[in-house]
Design a protein around this motif. Structure first.
Motif, PDB file in Angstrom:
ATOM      1  N   ALA A 256      76.327  -6.805 -67.204  1.00 22.91           N
ATOM      2  CA  ALA A 256      76.337  -8.266 -67.727  1.00 22.91           C
ATOM      3  C   ALA A 256      76.797  -9.403 -66.627  1.00 22.91           C
ATOM      4  O   ALA A 256      76.127 -10.537 -66.434  1.00 22.91           O
ATOM      5  N   ALA A 257      77.597  -9.149 -65.862  1.00 25.41           N
ATOM      6  CA  ALA A 257      77.920  -9.951 -64.713  1.00 25.41           C
ATOM      7  C   ALA A 257      76.712 -10.241 -63.691  1.00 25.41           C
ATOM      8  O   ALA A 257      76.452 -11.303 -63.162  1.00 25.41           O
ATOM      9  N   ILE A 258      76.236  -9.158 -63.221  1.00 27.81           N
ATOM     10  CA  ILE A 258      75.222  -9.203 -62.350  1.00 27.81           C
ATOM     11  C   ILE A 258      73.787  -9.996 -62.796  1.00 27.81           C
ATOM     12  O   ILE A 258      73.239 -10.886 -62.290  1.00 27.81           O
ATOM     13  N   GLY A 259      73.676  -9.437 -64.151  1.00 21.65           N
ATOM     14  CA  GLY A 259      72.442  -9.962 -64.865  1.00 21.65           C
ATOM     15  C   GLY A 259      72.614 -11.682 -64.950  1.00 21.65           C
ATOM     16  O   GLY A 259      71.852 -12.311 -64.691  1.00 21.65           O
ATOM     17  N   MET A 260      73.725 -12.233 -65.405  1.00 14.20           N
ATOM     18  CA  MET A 260      74.315 -13.642 -65.662  1.00 14.20           C
ATOM     19  C   MET A 260      74.012 -14.136 -64.336  1.00 14.20           C
ATOM     20  O   MET A 260      73.229 -15.118 -64.053  1.00 14.20           O
ATOM     21  N   ALA A 261      74.615 -13.629 -63.117  1.00 14.30           N
ATOM     22  CA  ALA A 261      74.380 -14.120 -61.784  1.00 14.30           C
ATOM     23  C   ALA A 261      72.929 -14.283 -61.489  1.00 14.30           C
ATOM     24  O   ALA A 261      72.696 -15.347 -61.071  1.00 14.30           O
ATOM     25  N   ILE A 262      72.128 -13.154 -61.603  1.00 10.46           N
ATOM     26  CA  ILE A 262      70.589 -13.330 -61.234  1.00 10.46           C
ATOM     27  C   ILE A 262      70.292 -14.573 -62.128  1.00 10.46           C
ATOM     28  O   ILE A 262      69.257 -15.490 -61.589  1.00 10.46           O
ATOM     29  N   GLY A 263      70.298 -14.404 -63.624  1.00 13.40           N
ATOM     30  CA  GLY A 263      69.477 -15.334 -64.461  1.00 13.40           C
ATOM     31  C   GLY A 263      70.130 -16.838 -64.275  1.00 13.40           C
ATOM     32  O   GLY A 263      69.187 -17.726 -64.192  1.00 13.40           O
ATOM     33  N   ALA A 264      71.307 -17.127 -64.056  1.00 12.24           N
ATOM     34  CA  ALA A 264      71.800 -18.330 -63.906  1.00 12.24           C
ATOM     35  C   ALA A 264      71.257 -18.992 -62.580  1.00 12.24           C
ATOM     36  O   ALA A 264      70.844 -20.147 -62.660  1.00 12.24           O
ATOM     37  N   SER A 265      71.091 -18.179 -61.570  1.00 18.35           N
ATOM     38  CA  SER A 265      70.758 -18.560 -60.196  1.00 18.35           C
ATOM     39  C   SER A 265      69.367 -19.108 -60.295  1.00 18.35           C
ATOM     40  O   SER A 265      68.805 -20.051 -59.938  1.00 18.35           O
ATOM     41  N   LYS A 266      68.453 -18.225 -60.967  1.00 13.92           N
ATOM     42  CA  LYS A 266      67.178 -18.407 -61.439  1.00 13.92           C
ATOM     43  C   LYS A 266      66.711 -19.651 -61.969  1.00 13.92           C
ATOM     44  O   LYS A 266      66.091 -20.505 -61.663  1.00 13.92           O
ATOM     45  N   LEU A 267      67.514 -19.842 -63.002  1.00 11.45           N
ATOM     46  CA  LEU A 267      67.601 -20.951 -63.976  1.00 11.45           C
ATOM     47  C   LEU A 267      67.807 -22.419 -63.206  1.00 11.45           C
ATOM     48  O   LEU A 267      67.184 -23.393 -63.093  1.00 11.45           O
ATOM     49  N   ALA A 268      69.080 -22.269 -62.236  1.00  6.43           N
ATOM     50  CA  ALA A 268      69.398 -23.423 -61.446  1.00  6.43           C
ATOM     51  C   ALA A 268      68.294 -23.482 -60.465  1.00  6.43           C
ATOM     52  O   ALA A 268      68.159 -24.802 -60.155  1.00  6.43           O
ATOM     53  N   LYS A 269      67.740 -22.719 -59.968  1.00  8.84           N
ATOM     54  CA  LYS A 269      66.503 -22.873 -58.859  1.00  8.84           C
ATOM     55  C   LYS A 269      65.343 -23.465 -59.649  1.00  8.84           C
ATOM     56  O   LYS A 269      64.862 -24.405 -59.087  1.00  8.84           O
ATOM     57  N   GLN A 270      65.020 -23.107 -60.725  1.00  7.71           N
ATOM     58  CA  GLN A 270      63.846 -23.463 -61.501  1.00  7.71           C
ATOM     59  C   GLN A 270      63.932 -24.807 -62.278  1.00  7.71           C
ATOM     60  O   GLN A 270      63.009 -25.402 -62.690  1.00  7.71           O
ATOM     61  N   SER A 271      65.232 -25.072 -62.710  1.00  4.23           N
ATOM     62  CA  SER A 271      65.174 -26.320 -63.688  1.00  4.23           C
ATOM     63  C   SER A 271      65.163 -27.593 -62.882  1.00  4.23           C
ATOM     64  O   SER A 271      65.575 -27.511 -61.790  1.00  4.23           O
ATOM     65  N   ASP A 272      64.935 -28.649 -63.607  1.00  4.92           N
ATOM     66  CA  ASP A 272      65.056 -29.799 -62.887  1.00  4.92           C
ATOM     67  C   ASP A 272      66.336 -30.446 -63.016  1.00  4.92           C
ATOM     68  O   ASP A 272      66.555 -31.507 -62.148  1.00  4.92           O
ATOM     69  N   LEU A 273      67.186 -29.776 -63.764  1.00  9.13           N
ATOM     70  CA  LEU A 273      68.585 -30.185 -63.803  1.00  9.13           C
ATOM     71  C   LEU A 273      69.570 -29.657 -62.628  1.00  9.13           C
ATOM     72  O   LEU A 273      69.396 -28.605 -62.226  1.00  9.13           O
ATOM     73  N   ASN A 274      70.337 -30.336 -61.954  1.00  9.29           N
ATOM     74  CA  ASN A 274      71.093 -29.706 -60.986  1.00  9.29           C
ATOM     75  C   ASN A 274      72.216 -29.167 -61.773  1.00  9.29           C
ATOM     76  O   ASN A 274      72.623 -28.839 -63.064  1.00  9.29           O
ATOM     77  N   PRO A 275      73.152 -28.064 -60.888  1.00  2.06           N
ATOM     78  CA  PRO A 275      73.993 -27.081 -61.491  1.00  2.06           C
ATOM     79  C   PRO A 275      75.148 -27.717 -62.501  1.00  2.06           C
ATOM     80  O   PRO A 275      75.649 -27.319 -63.495  1.00  2.06           O
TER      81      PRO A 275
END
Ligand SMILES: NC(=O)c1ccc[n+]([C@@H]2O[C@H](COP(=O)([O-])OP(=O)(O)OC[C@H]3O[C@@H](n4cnc5c(N)ncnc54)[C@H](OP(=O)(O)O)[C@@H]3O)[C@@H](O)[C@H]2O)c1
Length: 263
Positions: A204-223
């Motif tokens: 769960a923790a690793i999956g979240m880190a990958i997913g949240a990083s991908k979202l932060a990279k692809q989103s127009d919004l900053n973290p």
């Protein structure tokens, strides 16, 4: 001929943690192992890696004479002696040193040669998701830079920065995988404390880190805005954020970077 184009032979001096990670990232992401020649150190590390990846090993630096680009992955204690040995064969080559400390000026001076660059990769290069900062000497032409980028591009992102920013970039991208590992471990500990199995908590923790990083990279919004999106008024996430702040989370991260920078 490399699988991706017209690159020629490349050499590595030192295939330890970072040299080995870059070589692994290259080969695992499609760089032709037959175009990589490695001069390793005294231990069996280089041979062990060769057995997995299939590149060629040589026992002397002068046997890298037929390469176009040489990457140096030895520690600071071996760097100057390696550079002095490299002098004999360096003409016409591009040299990229992965040293944590040191400068392009130092590399140029000890090597007595101008086409040198200083790069700081991070360990995710191993899986093609690295972030490498690089400073080139002023003798690198745009074609030279393109050549280096076409190689290191197999391992992830490559970003050119002025020498005065390379150290801090190396810390923010290079030391922080260890910081993130600590965060993942702590989050997983919390999951276990509340009843999850260790395996599921890590997943769960690793999956979240990958997913949240991908979202932060692809989103127009900053973290910061992404955080705002998931903190509903009076909700559990904002309570968790407040608890992190109460315990100095952001300050702890900034202080960790200060410490890594030697402040
Ligand atoms: N680790 C990281 O995340 C990271 C990130 C960015 C930059 N760096 C920098 O990269 C450099 C290397 O760090 P590292 O962590 O990869 O160290 P490391 O794991 O100790 O690797 C250094 C390697 O250099 C080899 N070596 C030593 N002398 C040699 C020689 N004369 N010829 C060929 N190979 C030789 C050693 O081989 P044997 O052990 O077989 O003798 C060893 O495998 C340091 O300056 C470091 O600051 C590291």
């Amino acid at each position: 001929m490399n699988k991706k184009g017209d690159l020629n032979m490349i050499g590595f001096i030192g295939a330890g943690s970072i040299g080995g990670a870059v070589i692994t990232g290259l080969v695992k992401n499609g760089y032709d192992e037959n175009e990589i020649i490695v001069k390793g150190g005294k231990s069996s590390r280089t041979k062990d890696l060769r057995d997995q990846l299939g590149f060629k090993i040589v026992s002397k630096i002068k046997q890298l004479a037929d390469t176009d680009v040489i990457f140096i992955g030895v520690g600071a204690n071996a760097l100057d002696s390696v550079l002095k040995e490299l002098k004999d064969i360096v003409d016409g080559k591009l040299v990229v040193a992965f040293t944590g400390t040191g400068t392009v000026a130092h590399l140029k001076q000890v090597l007595g040669y101008d086409k040198v660059a200083h790069a700081i990769p991070n360990t995710p290069v191993k899986v093609g998701a690295g972030f490498t900062g690089i400073t080139y000497s002023d003798k690198f032409t745009p074609e030279d830079k393109k050549k280096v980028a076409s190689i290191l591009g197999y391992t992830g992102q490559l970003v050119e920065v002025p020498s005065e920013q390379l150290g801090i970039l190396g810390t923010v991208a290079g030391c922080s995988p260890a910081f993130l590992d600590l965060f993942i471990e702590a989050l997983s500990d919390a999951g276990v404390k509340h009843g999850l199995s260790r395996e599921l908590a890590y997943d769960a923790a690793i999956g979240m880190a990958i997913g949240a990083s991908k979202l932060a990279k692809q989103s127009d919004l900053n973290p910061s805005a992404l955080k705002d999106e998931v903190t509903s008024p009076g909700g559990s996430t904002i309570k968790g954020v407040a608890a992190l702040e109460e315990n100095g989370f952001r300050n702890a991260v900034i202080k960790a970077v200060d410490a890594a920078e030697g402040e």
